[in-house]
Design a protein around this motif. Structure first.
Motif, mmCIF file in Angstrom:
data_model
loop_
_atom_site.group_PDB
_atom_site.id
_atom_site.type_symbol
_atom_site.label_atom_id
_atom_site.label_comp_id
_atom_site.label_asym_id
_atom_site.label_seq_id
_atom_site.Cartn_x
_atom_site.Cartn_y
_atom_site.Cartn_z
ATOM 1 N N LYS A 197 0.829 -1.208 0.000
ATOM 2 C CA LYS A 197 0.000 0.000 0.000
ATOM 3 C C LYS A 197 0.861 1.255 0.000
ATOM 4 O O LYS A 197 0.585 2.216 -0.742
ATOM 5 N N VAL A 198 1.925 1.246 0.795
ATOM 6 C CA VAL A 198 2.851 2.378 0.820
ATOM 7 C C VAL A 198 3.533 2.531 -0.537
ATOM 8 O O VAL A 198 3.686 3.642 -1.063
ATOM 9 N N GLY A 199 3.953 1.397 -1.125
ATOM 10 C CA GLY A 199 4.611 1.444 -2.428
ATOM 11 C C GLY A 199 3.718 2.019 -3.511
ATOM 12 O O GLY A 199 4.166 2.813 -4.353
ATOM 13 N N ILE A 200 2.450 1.652 -3.495
ATOM 14 C CA ILE A 200 1.507 2.178 -4.484
ATOM 15 C C ILE A 200 1.245 3.661 -4.253
ATOM 16 O O ILE A 200 1.106 4.439 -5.205
ATOM 17 N N GLU A 201 1.208 4.082 -2.990
ATOM 18 C CA GLU A 201 1.030 5.508 -2.696
ATOM 19 C C GLU A 201 2.222 6.316 -3.197
ATOM 20 O O GLU A 201 2.065 7.447 -3.680
ATOM 21 N N ILE A 202 3.417 5.740 -3.093
ATOM 22 C CA ILE A 202 4.607 6.417 -3.632
ATOM 23 C C ILE A 202 4.494 6.528 -5.148
ATOM 24 O O ILE A 202 4.788 7.576 -5.737
ATOM 25 N N ALA A 203 4.061 5.439 -5.797
ATOM 26 C CA ALA A 203 3.880 5.471 -7.251
ATOM 27 C C ALA A 203 2.835 6.492 -7.658
ATOM 28 O O ALA A 203 2.950 7.153 -8.697
ATOM 29 N N PHE B 203 1.747 13.679 -13.120
ATOM 30 C CA PHE B 203 0.973 13.442 -14.336
ATOM 31 C C PHE B 203 0.431 12.009 -14.451
ATOM 32 O O PHE B 203 -0.739 11.822 -14.735
ATOM 33 N N VAL B 204 1.283 10.997 -14.290
ATOM 34 C CA VAL B 204 0.841 9.618 -14.543
ATOM 35 C C VAL B 204 0.685 8.808 -13.262
ATOM 36 O O VAL B 204 0.390 7.610 -13.320
ATOM 37 N N GLY B 205 0.888 9.438 -12.099
ATOM 38 C CA GLY B 205 0.861 8.702 -10.843
ATOM 39 C C GLY B 205 -0.456 8.000 -10.576
ATOM 40 O O GLY B 205 -0.483 6.822 -10.194
ATOM 41 N N ASP B 206 -1.568 8.697 -10.789
ATOM 42 C CA ASP B 206 -2.884 8.105 -10.534
ATOM 43 C C ASP B 206 -3.138 6.914 -11.462
ATOM 44 O O ASP B 206 -3.718 5.899 -11.045
ATOM 45 N N ALA C 122 -1.110 3.941 -10.164
ATOM 46 C CA ALA C 122 -1.717 3.371 -8.961
ATOM 47 C C ALA C 122 -2.955 2.551 -9.316
ATOM 48 O O ALA C 122 -3.157 1.442 -8.790
ATOM 49 N N THR C 123 -3.786 3.070 -10.199
ATOM 50 C CA THR C 123 -4.991 2.341 -10.606
ATOM 51 C C THR C 123 -4.634 1.048 -11.324
ATOM 52 O O THR C 123 -5.273 0.006 -11.105
ATOM 53 N N PHE C 124 -3.599 1.111 -12.166
ATOM 54 C CA PHE C 124 -3.160 -0.091 -12.878
ATOM 55 C C PHE C 124 -2.656 -1.156 -11.901
ATOM 56 O O PHE C 124 -2.999 -2.341 -12.023
ATOM 57 N N LEU C 125 -1.852 -0.749 -10.928
ATOM 58 C CA LEU C 125 -1.298 -1.711 -9.979
ATOM 59 C C LEU C 125 -2.373 -2.279 -9.062
ATOM 60 O O LEU C 125 -2.394 -3.482 -8.786
ATOM 61 N N GLN C 126 -3.272 -1.424 -8.583
ATOM 62 C CA GLN C 126 -4.307 -1.879 -7.654
ATOM 63 C C GLN C 126 -5.410 -2.652 -8.359
ATOM 64 O O GLN C 126 -6.052 -3.512 -7.751
ATOM 65 N N GLY C 127 -5.646 -2.325 -9.615
ATOM 66 C CA GLY C 127 -6.768 -2.926 -10.311
ATOM 67 C C GLY C 127 -8.087 -2.340 -9.865
ATOM 68 O O GLY C 127 -9.155 -2.912 -10.123
ATOM 69 N N GLY D 113 -6.764 -4.881 -2.892
ATOM 70 C CA GLY D 113 -7.658 -5.988 -2.560
ATOM 71 C C GLY D 113 -7.428 -7.188 -3.441
ATOM 72 O O GLY D 113 -6.304 -7.440 -3.896
ATOM 73 N N ALA D 114 -8.501 -7.924 -3.696
ATOM 74 C CA ALA D 114 -8.398 -9.181 -4.448
ATOM 75 C C ALA D 114 -7.861 -8.955 -5.854
ATOM 76 O O ALA D 114 -7.027 -9.742 -6.349
ATOM 77 N N GLN D 115 -8.315 -7.896 -6.505
ATOM 78 C CA GLN D 115 -7.843 -7.616 -7.863
ATOM 79 C C GLN D 115 -6.360 -7.252 -7.866
ATOM 80 O O GLN D 115 -5.619 -7.590 -8.800
ATOM 81 N N THR D 116 -5.907 -6.577 -6.809
ATOM 82 C CA THR D 116 -4.490 -6.231 -6.690
ATOM 83 C C THR D 116 -3.642 -7.488 -6.588
ATOM 84 O O THR D 116 -2.611 -7.611 -7.258
ATOM 85 N N LEU D 117 -4.069 -8.414 -5.759
ATOM 86 C CA LEU D 117 -3.328 -9.664 -5.593
ATOM 87 C C LEU D 117 -3.267 -10.438 -6.898
ATOM 88 O O LEU D 117 -2.197 -10.944 -7.289
ATOM 89 N N ALA D 118 -4.391 -10.538 -7.605
ATOM 90 C CA ALA D 118 -4.414 -11.251 -8.876
ATOM 91 C C ALA D 118 -3.511 -10.576 -9.897
ATOM 92 O O ALA D 118 -2.795 -11.239 -10.659
ATOM 93 N N ARG D 119 -3.528 -9.246 -9.903
ATOM 94 C CA ARG D 119 -2.703 -8.509 -10.863
ATOM 95 C C ARG D 119 -1.227 -8.653 -10.538
ATOM 96 O O ARG D 119 -0.391 -8.839 -11.445
ATOM 97 N N PHE D 120 -0.866 -8.567 -9.282
ATOM 98 C CA PHE D 120 0.535 -8.726 -8.890
ATOM 99 C C PHE D 120 1.021 -10.143 -9.192
ATOM 100 O O PHE D 120 2.178 -10.333 -9.596
ATOM 101 N N PHE D 121 0.163 -11.128 -8.987
ATOM 102 C CA PHE D 121 0.549 -12.510 -9.294
ATOM 103 C C PHE D 121 0.818 -12.667 -10.795
ATOM 104 O O PHE D 121 1.807 -13.289 -11.191
ATOM 105 N N ALA D 122 -0.048 -12.117 -11.622
ATOM 106 C CA ALA D 122 0.143 -12.209 -13.074
ATOM 107 C C ALA D 122 1.427 -11.507 -13.505
ATOM 108 O O ALA D 122 2.195 -12.031 -14.332
ATOM 109 N N LEU D 123 1.669 -10.331 -12.949
ATOM 110 C CA LEU D 123 2.893 -9.606 -13.281
ATOM 111 C C LEU D 123 4.131 -10.379 -12.828
ATOM 112 O O LEU D 123 5.123 -10.465 -13.552
#
Length: 223
Positions: free
Chosen positions: A157-163, A168-171, A174-179, A184-194
Motif C-alpha cells: 500500500k505504501v509502495g503504491i502511494e509512492i507510485a 501526471f501519470v501517478g494516478d 496506482a490504478t493499474f497496480l491496484q486494479g 484488494g483481491a484484484q491487486t493480488l491477482a494482478r501482482f501474481f500475473a505480473l
C-alpha cells in the motif's frame, strides 16, 4: 547412457559446433582472478545470473502450491512452509534470493559504471542492463504482496502511494497496480500475473539480448 543420448541428438541437430563455440570462447586476461585480484569485480554479473536461475527454479516450485486469492493465499504459503517437505527451505531461498539478486545487480551496475564499460560501443547494452535492473526491482515489488500478510499488505500500500505521487501519470499507475480504488483481491491477482508471467517474460527476453550483446561485443577492457 548420457553419451549415447548426446550422440543421438548430435547426429540429428549437429550441436557440437555450437557447444564448442561457447565452451572455447576466450576470456580476457584482466577478468581472470588467477592473474588479477581485481578480476573478482567482474563476477557480479555471473553471480546475479546464477541467483536469477535459482529464483526461477524455486519460483516454479512455489507456484505448484500457491493459491492467488485473498481467502487462500496466506493459507497456501503457511501450508507450503509447514506441511511440504523442504518447502520452508525453498521459500526461504526465493525470499532471500530476491534481495541478494538486487544487491548483486546493483554491484554489477556500479562495476560497469566505474570501469566505463557503458561507453562506445556498449551503450545499447547499458540500456538493456538498466531495463533488467528495473525488471528485477519490479519482480521484487510484485512478489512482496503474494504472501498476503499484514506486512505485505501495508508495504504494498505504501509502495503504491509512492507510485501515485509521480507527476501526471501517478494516478494511472496506482490504478493499474491496484486494479481498482483499493488494495484488494484484484491487486493480488494482478501482482501474481505480473510476477509470474509478464515480468519473467520480459526478464528472459532482456537476458537473451544482454548475453547476445556481450558475446557480440566482448567483455570490456580494464579501467
Amino acid at each position: 547412457m548420457l553419451k549415447s543420448a548426446y550422440e543421438w541428438i548430435d547426429r540429428r541437430l549437429d550441436i557440437t559446433p555450437m557447444w564448442r563455440d561457447l565452451a572455447d570462447h576466450e576470456v580476457p586476461e584482466h577478468v581472470n582472478p588467477a592473474h588479477h585480484f581485481s578480476a573478482f569485480i567482474y563476477c557480479f554479473g555471473g553471480l546475479t545470473f546464477f541467483i536469477v536461475v535459482i529464483q526461477i527454479l524455486s519460483g516454479m516450485f512455489l507456484t505448484m502450491y500457491y493459491v492467488p486469492d485473498i481467502q487462500n493465499a496466506y493459507k497456501s504459503v503457511d501450508y507450503l512452509q509447514n506441511e511440504i517437505a523442504f518447502g520452508q527451505i525453498v521459500r526461504g531461498m526465493h525470499h532471500w534470493g530476491a534481495s541478494v539478486a538486487i544487491v548483486m545487480l546493483f554491484l554489477h551496475t556500479l562495476r560497469v559504471f566505474f570501469t566505463g564499460s557503458y561507453k562506445h560501443p556498449r551503450e545499447f547494452n547499458w540500456v538493456v542492463g538498466m531495463l533488467l535492473f528495473f525488471t528485477i526491482l519490479g519482480l521484487g515489488f510484485t512478489g512482496y504482496l503474494l504472501p498476503w500478510d499484514n506486512k505485505a499488505y501495508f508495504a504494498t500500500k505504501v509502495g503504491i502511494e509512492i507510485a501515485a505521487s509521480v507527476p501526471f501519470v501517478g494516478d494511472a499507475i496506482a490504478t493499474f497496480l491496484q486494479g481498482g480504488e483499493v488494495v484488494g483481491a484484484q491487486t493480488l491477482a494482478r501482482f501474481f500475473a505480473l510476477h509470474v508471467f509478464f515480468l519473467p517474460g520480459a526478464l528472459l527476453a532482456l537476458l537473451g539480448a544482454h548475453f547476445f550483446l556481450i558475446r557480440r561485443q566482448g567483455i570490456s577492457g580494464p579501467l
